[in-house]
Design a protein around this motif. Structure first.
Motif, short mmCIF file in Angstrom:
data_model
loop_
_atom_site.label_atom_id
_atom_site.label_comp_id
_atom_site.label_asym_id
_atom_site.label_seq_id
_atom_site.Cartn_x
_atom_site.Cartn_y
_atom_site.Cartn_z
N UNK A 278 0.81 -1.23 0.00
CA UNK A 278 0.00 0.00 0.00
C UNK A 278 0.84 1.27 0.00
N UNK A 279 1.95 1.27 0.74
CA UNK A 279 2.82 2.45 0.77
C UNK A 279 3.49 2.68 -0.57
N UNK A 280 3.89 1.61 -1.24
CA UNK A 280 4.49 1.73 -2.57
C UNK A 280 3.49 2.33 -3.54
N UNK A 281 2.25 1.83 -3.51
CA UNK A 281 1.23 2.35 -4.41
C UNK A 281 0.89 3.80 -4.08
N UNK A 282 0.85 4.15 -2.80
CA UNK A 282 0.56 5.53 -2.42
C UNK A 282 1.63 6.47 -2.94
N UNK A 283 2.90 6.06 -2.83
CA UNK A 283 4.00 6.90 -3.35
C UNK A 283 3.89 7.06 -4.86
N UNK A 284 3.55 5.97 -5.56
CA UNK A 284 3.41 6.05 -7.02
C UNK A 284 2.26 6.98 -7.41
N UNK A 285 1.15 6.90 -6.70
CA UNK A 285 0.00 7.74 -6.99
C UNK A 285 0.34 9.22 -6.78
N UNK A 286 1.09 9.51 -5.72
CA UNK A 286 1.46 10.90 -5.42
C UNK A 286 2.72 11.34 -6.15
N UNK A 287 3.30 10.44 -6.94
CA UNK A 287 4.52 10.73 -7.71
C UNK A 287 5.67 11.13 -6.79
N UNK A 288 5.75 10.42 -5.66
CA UNK A 288 6.87 10.58 -4.74
C UNK A 288 7.88 9.46 -4.97
N UNK A 289 9.11 9.60 -4.46
CA UNK A 289 10.05 8.48 -4.54
C UNK A 289 9.49 7.25 -3.86
#
Length: 388
Positions: free
Chosen positions: A371-382
């Protein structure tokens, strides 16, 4: 008996259970429940037909469990009696891997006796083509139990984490007071700090997007269904179903070996997804990514998750060019070498390094981190790449 003597006796007992009863053992005699536990261990790890060590092999416990269904069924019942669930699952995997007992899982009465877990589901999926109709319903029931347990464990946090990420990624510049994202607003206005007043003048407000039912992100899960990826296929199918249940995410699920199959229409039931896979065979990542490219209509709002050990049997340069093209168009590309709890996977390091050079780091991911990986991808964060 003194405390010291009791501790020494307990150590001797444990070593006797570990080493077995051969000539190089502890010489300690077991009785009652301990003797019964030892027999179940010997049936799997000792070489002789009676459970003892094979002649000339000392206490090297090699495979010795007979392959008849009644004997194995009794043994499965015994290990569930004497050992906790986590140990039972390990012993079942050892029996399947060491003794070639997979064929016995095609018998319904055997399936009813086993302790269901992700690894057992992977084994059943690999036997899918050979599974008779008399076994299929029992197998589906076993798989459904595991899937439902995983959904209970993973769904709530996944939805909460991604809903927050979606709201934050849709921030607006003229928010209402209750919609202000104060963390981002403060960071964006640090240059307007007034030391004499100890405050910041927020010349630019950043707010969360207003919640609505529109699709905010497109997610494409592209899953390698080669035999080594069994656990990843199980977890990815569950996550796919969870993502598909969120109205603000449009989810596609694609599985591949040397062919590509779109299982998006099955996402409402991850058990159907799993029985739609065919574990084993070759790998053509380039072909799979070509299909995924054809699904992308909003590159800047799309996340593509490739779950593969990267052992490419197709066109390597083509695979890398497709990843580069997707990233250049604004797609967030995530490469997971494994989605499982099994630790460091075997993978093609050259291909992983090539993806990292394109700005798409490839790493193994536990289900709890996903979930944290997907959240970062959605927000375009590292991406939160694990260390090591």
């Amino acid at each position: 008996m003194t405390d010291t003597q009791e501790a020494a006796a307990e150590r001797l007992r444990r070593w006797r259970l570990v080493l077995g009863g051969g000539a190089d053992g502890t010489g300690h005699e077991l009785a009652g429940r301990d003797a019964a536990m030892d027999r179940t261990l010997a049936a799997l790890y000792s070489g002789g037909p009676g459970g003892g060590a094979s002649p000339g092999r000392g206490n090297d416990r090699s495979a010795g469990l007979g392959g008849s269904a009644p004997q194995v069924a009794r043994w499965l019942g015994d290990i569930r009696t004497y050992f906790p669930s986590s140990v039972v699952q390990v012993m079942q995997r050892d029996a399947i891997d060491r003794l070639g007992l997979s064929a016995l899982l095609l018998e319904p009465e055997m399936l009813e006796a086993v302790e269901a877990d992700v690894h057992l589901v992977g084994t059943l999926l690999s036997l899918n083509k050979a599974m008779p109709e008399t076994t299929r319903e029992t197998a589906r029931a076993v798989v459904r139990k595991v899937v439902e347990d995983l959904e209970k464990r993973l769904a709530t946090r996944t939805r909460a984490t991604l809903t927050g990420a979606l709201d934050r990624s849709a921030r607006v510049s003229r928010p209402r007071h209750r919609d202000i994202d104060w963390d981002r607003t403060i960071r964006a206005n640090l240059r307007h700090y007034l030391p004499e007043h100890g405050t910041i003048v927020p010349e630019r407000l950043i707010g969360y997007g207003r919640a609505d039912q529109s699709v905010k992100k497109d997610v494409v899960l592209c899953i390698d269904q080669s035999g080594s990826m069994a656990a990843s296929v199980v977890y990815a199918s569950v996550f796919g179903a969870v993502l598909a249940s969120m109205r603000s995410i449009a989810t596609k699920l694609v599985v591949f070996d040397t062919a590509v199959v779109d299982l998006t229409d099955e996402l409402d039931d991850p058990v159907d997804v799993l029985f739609g896979t065919q574990l084993g065979g070759g790998t053509d990542i380039n072909r799979a990514l070509a299909y995924c490219q054809s699904l992308i209509t909003r590159p800047a709002e799309t996340v593509v998750v490739l779950i593969s050990d990267l052992y490419e049997g197709g066109i390597r340069d083509g695979m890398l060019k497709r990843v580069a093209a997707m990233k250049a168009a604004g797609v967030q590309f995530v490469a997971l070498l494994a989605l499982s709890d099994e630790g460091a996977p075997a993978y093609d390091r050259e291909h992983a390094a090539a993806l990292s050079a394109l700005g798409a780091p490839a790493f193994a991911c536990t289900p709890d981190l996903f979930p944290d990986v997907m959240a970062a991808a959605i927000e375009k964060r590292p991406l939160p790449v694990p260390e090591g």
